[in-house]
Motif scaffolding. Structure first.
Motif, mmCIF file in Angstrom:
data_model
loop_
_atom_site.group_PDB
_atom_site.id
_atom_site.type_symbol
_atom_site.label_atom_id
_atom_site.label_comp_id
_atom_site.label_asym_id
_atom_site.label_seq_id
_atom_site.Cartn_x
_atom_site.Cartn_y
_atom_site.Cartn_z
ATOM 1 N N VAL A 68 0.853 -1.186 0.000
ATOM 2 C CA VAL A 68 0.000 0.000 0.000
ATOM 3 C C VAL A 68 0.890 1.237 0.000
ATOM 4 C CG1 VAL A 68 -1.698 1.304 1.339
ATOM 5 C CG2 VAL A 68 -1.804 -1.188 1.276
ATOM 6 N N ARG A 69 0.534 2.227 -0.810
ATOM 7 C CA ARG A 69 1.280 3.482 -0.797
ATOM 8 C C ARG A 69 0.714 4.388 0.299
ATOM 9 N NH1 ARG A 69 3.917 7.480 -4.988
ATOM 10 N NH2 ARG A 69 3.654 9.334 -3.715
ATOM 11 N N VAL A 70 1.607 4.967 1.121
ATOM 12 C CA VAL A 70 1.166 5.787 2.245
ATOM 13 C C VAL A 70 1.679 7.212 2.069
ATOM 14 C CG1 VAL A 70 1.179 6.049 4.750
ATOM 15 C CG2 VAL A 70 1.247 3.762 3.745
ATOM 16 N N ASP A 71 0.772 8.187 2.135
ATOM 17 C CA ASP A 71 1.156 9.592 1.966
ATOM 18 C C ASP A 71 0.481 10.450 3.018
ATOM 19 O OD1 ASP A 71 2.636 9.775 -0.701
ATOM 20 O OD2 ASP A 71 0.839 8.673 -1.301
ATOM 21 N N ASP A 72 0.981 11.701 3.130
ATOM 22 C CA ASP A 72 0.265 12.706 3.904
ATOM 23 C C ASP A 72 -1.077 12.941 3.187
ATOM 24 O OD1 ASP A 72 0.865 15.313 5.875
ATOM 25 O OD2 ASP A 72 -0.584 15.665 4.279
ATOM 26 N N PRO A 73 -2.178 13.021 3.937
ATOM 27 C CA PRO A 73 -3.478 13.057 3.256
ATOM 28 C C PRO A 73 -3.775 14.350 2.497
ATOM 29 C CG PRO A 73 -3.747 13.259 5.629
ATOM 30 C CD PRO A 73 -2.309 12.947 5.392
ATOM 31 N N THR A 74 -3.171 15.450 2.881
ATOM 32 C CA THR A 74 -3.524 16.729 2.256
ATOM 33 C C THR A 74 -2.472 17.201 1.280
ATOM 34 O OG1 THR A 74 -4.405 17.285 4.426
ATOM 35 C CG2 THR A 74 -4.471 19.012 2.770
ATOM 36 N N LEU A 75 -1.202 16.936 1.598
ATOM 37 C CA LEU A 75 -0.131 17.653 0.917
ATOM 38 C C LEU A 75 0.293 17.087 -0.423
ATOM 39 C CD1 LEU A 75 2.158 18.430 3.966
ATOM 40 C CD2 LEU A 75 0.876 20.077 2.588
ATOM 41 N N GLY A 76 0.168 15.779 -0.625
ATOM 42 C CA GLY A 76 0.813 15.215 -1.804
ATOM 43 C C GLY A 76 2.316 15.408 -1.683
ATOM 44 N N ASP A 77 3.010 15.454 -2.813
ATOM 45 C CA ASP A 77 4.459 15.681 -2.786
ATOM 46 C C ASP A 77 4.738 17.154 -2.510
ATOM 47 O OD1 ASP A 77 4.804 13.071 -3.404
ATOM 48 O OD2 ASP A 77 5.307 13.392 -5.513
ATOM 49 N N GLY B 179 19.499 11.999 -0.554
ATOM 50 C CA GLY B 179 18.463 10.977 -0.454
ATOM 51 C C GLY B 179 17.607 11.033 -1.691
ATOM 52 N N ASN B 180 16.703 10.079 -1.824
ATOM 53 C CA ASN B 180 15.859 10.111 -3.019
ATOM 54 C C ASN B 180 14.697 11.078 -2.811
ATOM 55 O OD1 ASN B 180 13.773 8.817 -1.664
ATOM 56 N ND2 ASN B 180 14.463 6.782 -2.291
ATOM 57 N N TYR B 181 13.896 11.164 -3.845
ATOM 58 C CA TYR B 181 12.782 12.094 -3.887
ATOM 59 C C TYR B 181 11.827 11.909 -2.692
ATOM 60 C CZ TYR B 181 8.916 14.422 -6.299
ATOM 61 O OH TYR B 181 7.896 15.243 -6.659
ATOM 62 N N ASP B 182 11.478 10.665 -2.397
ATOM 63 C CA ASP B 182 10.577 10.391 -1.277
ATOM 64 C C ASP B 182 11.201 10.813 0.051
ATOM 65 O OD1 ASP B 182 8.674 9.427 -2.965
ATOM 66 O OD2 ASP B 182 9.178 7.308 -2.654
ATOM 67 N N ASP B 183 12.524 10.631 0.173
ATOM 68 C CA ASP B 183 13.213 11.026 1.411
ATOM 69 C C ASP B 183 13.106 12.537 1.616
ATOM 70 O OD1 ASP B 183 14.055 8.403 1.780
ATOM 71 O OD2 ASP B 183 15.945 8.714 0.707
ATOM 72 N N VAL B 184 13.308 13.303 0.536
ATOM 73 C CA VAL B 184 13.244 14.761 0.641
ATOM 74 C C VAL B 184 11.829 15.181 1.053
ATOM 75 C CG1 VAL B 184 13.682 16.962 -0.516
ATOM 76 C CG2 VAL B 184 14.961 14.937 -1.198
ATOM 77 N N ASN B 185 10.852 14.534 0.444
ATOM 78 C CA ASN B 185 9.454 14.806 0.794
ATOM 79 C C ASN B 185 9.196 14.601 2.273
ATOM 80 O OD1 ASN B 185 7.460 15.615 -1.083
ATOM 81 N ND2 ASN B 185 7.947 13.805 -2.274
ATOM 82 N N ARG B 186 9.600 13.444 2.759
ATOM 83 C CA ARG B 186 9.309 13.103 4.155
ATOM 84 C C ARG B 186 10.021 14.054 5.103
ATOM 85 N NH1 ARG B 186 12.147 9.653 6.085
ATOM 86 N NH2 ARG B 186 12.340 8.435 4.144
ATOM 87 N N LEU B 187 11.303 14.317 4.828
ATOM 88 C CA LEU B 187 12.070 15.214 5.687
ATOM 89 C C LEU B 187 11.397 16.588 5.763
ATOM 90 C CD1 LEU B 187 14.602 16.053 7.304
ATOM 91 C CD2 LEU B 187 15.642 16.697 5.120
ATOM 92 N N CYS B 188 11.007 17.111 4.611
ATOM 93 C CA CYS B 188 10.467 18.472 4.591
ATOM 94 C C CYS B 188 9.126 18.561 5.311
ATOM 95 C CB CYS B 188 10.360 18.975 3.161
ATOM 96 S SG CYS B 188 11.998 19.270 2.486
#
Ligand SMILES: Cc1ncc(COP(=O)(O)O)c(C=O)c1O
Ligand SMILES: [Zn+2]
Lengths: 81, 417
Positions: A68-77, B179-188
């Motif tokens: 399952v892909r897990v993300d912040d619900p509002t922000l996206g990338d 780090g990769n793209y997802d890492d930057v996302n999570r950190l920020c």
């Protein structure tokens, strides 16, 4: 107790699996669904997960391991152009 | 004077006070600024706007911040060019280019950042932050410098040199994340919760995003207070695309234009096309993707406003299209060769998709169209290097020049180019 908000995205082959049920069954967390949609067998749900912080993180890691892909619900990338 | 009233959840409609927050506590839907449109209607006329400054601040009554806090480095009121040569090349009767490469840091991001920094100052923030592969980083760095504010700018490790320099020159706290793209996302996302910064696309995102509406205001005004029949604009998060449509609707709401009848078409690179793919599959639920494209300014695999962009297409009988890396490069060149405008890869994506939409009949020849070119080409020279004409090499005398030209023309005639 803590709570975390997440968005789960399910690919077609995962939609039929009871991931959210199992999440509450295998971990000491309580889930409540805030928004959801499924069509063309693609689905997502926005969840609030309540429990001890470590247990929440373990449950999320388990969901990711199920594919399952897990993300912040509002922000996206948040890394923008 | 500002006419912002509240923040309102786009999903459930619950209202919140104007504050640096971005999501609904109840349903986690995104918050959007709500305005007193009757107040705006009473306060502005076409005349009053036309007498204003030649920048986004001529629309200050429609912006969600007190203009006393503005940081004005000359953003907005960019040219709307009648693109006859390009129109002819792709088979349209009437085409306009909204050339946003002329902004202070050469992209439309100056619009959103202008509004974000003004609102951040009004909230009392002393530091700005963002995570970006280039354009947003450049704009936040420049505006923070002009305001004398601190800036925290997070960038991935593998950026083009021009984009790094374009931030570094303003001396922000420039942080390259290993780090990769997802890492930057999570950190920020974690940093945004932990530090008292105005993170432009996180805690002040509702205000930030509103800056894009000025593109619609300008186009309508520049066309003589009316809308085009068709818009083609690039999509990353989908915010710009949805806000252009919102801008046209608002101008009607406040009595400045007739009811807009405009079809909205969005452009994405094939290597990062979650929104265009969902459109092709007739669904409003996109599947997030891992980006792999030369159009790095459009590389958002999980677009926050993807759903709303798809809704706009549905509502306006619009469409989406995608372009391959080669088509993007060809789009950059076509725009440059026909109109003298050097766009970055996002502009190449827009032109390539416009061309495909016309070719497929999704855009009719007689639809008056505006294409939004949102960033300048000097930031992404890597994308076109090696794919352009080579200079003629001559020694400093007339004969050498004449024979070099003759040799080239001969080669062209023989090879048919
Ligand atoms: C040049 C350029 N065009 C278009 C976009 C797309 O913006 P949005 O995320 O609002 O869809 C970006 C965003 O990063 C950009 O840098
Ligand atoms: Zn809500």
């Amino acid at each position: 107790m803590a709570s975390k908000h997440v968005r789960f995205t399910f690919e077609p082959d995962q939609v039929k699996q009871p991931v959210i049920y199992q999440l509450g069954h295998e971990f000491q967390v309580v889930t409540s669904i805030r928004m959801a949609a499924v069509d063309n067998s693609i689905g997502w749900v926005v969840l609030e997960i309540e429990g001890e912080p470590d247990e929440i993180e373990r449950s999320i890691a388990w969901a990711q391991a199920q594919g399952v892909r897990v993300d912040d619900p509002t922000l996206g990338d948040v890394v923008e152009g | 004077m500002s006419f912002e009233q509240a923040l309102r959840c786009r999903e459930c409609g619950r209202e919140y006070p104007l504050a640096p927050i971005f999501s609904c506590e109840y349903c986690f839907g995104p918050l959007e600024v709500a305005y007193d449109y009757d107040g705006i209607r009473a306060a502005v006329t076409r005349d009053s706007i036309e007498r204003g400054p030649t920048s986004i601040w001529r629309y200050e009554a429609l912006l969600p911040c007190d203009p006393a806090y503005k940081v004005d480095i000359g953003t907005g009121f960019t040219p709307l060019i009648k693109a006859d040569r390009l129109a002819k090349a792709i088979g349209l009767d009437t085409l306009w280019i909204k050339n946003d490469t002329t902004n202070p840091t050469w992209s439309f991001k100056d619009r959103v950042v202008s509004v974000a920094i003004a609102r951040a100052r009004q909230f009392g923030f002393t530091a700005m932050a963002c995570a970006s592969t280039g354009n947003l980083a450049n704009s936040v760095s420049a505006h923070a410098a002009a305001a004398g504010m601190e800036a925290y700018v997070f960038i991935p490790q593998d950026l083009e040199e021009g984009k790094v320099v374009g931030s570094a020159v303003y001396s922000p706290n420039l942080v390259m994340v290993d780090g990769n793209y997802d890492d930057v996302n999570r950190l920020c996302t974690e940093l945004a919760y932990a530090h008292p910064w105005a993170f432009v696309n996180i805690n002040v995102r509702p205000f930030y995003a509103e800056g894009s509406r000025t593109l619609a205001y300008e186009v309508a005004e520049q066309l003589g207070w009316r809308t085009p029949q068709r818009v083609v604009a690039p999509m990353a998060s989908g915010s710009l695309f949805t806000k252009i449509y919102k801008g046209f609707q608002e101008l009607h709401k406040v009595g400045l234009i007739d009811e807009p009848i405009v079809h909205m078409s969005g452009a994405q690179p094939e290597g990062c096309s979650p929104i265009a793919t969902a459109f092709a599959n007739h669904t409003l639920n996109f599947v997030p993707q891992k980006p792999n494209t030369i159009a790095r300014s459009l590389a958002i695999g999980n677009p926050a406003d993807g759903y709303y962009a798809l809704k706009v297409m549905e509502e306006t009988e619009g469409s989406a299209e995608m372009a391959s890396d080669d088509e993007i490069v060809a789009g950059v060149k076509l725009l440059a060769e026909t109109e003298g405008i050097f766009a970055e890869t996002a502009g190449g994506t827009t032109i390539a998709c416009l061309q495909k939409l016309v070719a497929s009949g999704a855009i009719r020849r007689d639809e008056e169209t505006v294409a939004f070119i949102t960033g300048g080409g000097l930031k992404t020279i890597e994308a076109v290097q090696g794919k352009l004409i080579e200079p003629l090499r001559v020694t400093p005398n007339m004969a050498s020049f004449e024979s070099a030209v003759a040799a080239r023309d001969g080669a062209l005639a023989a090879g048919g180019r």
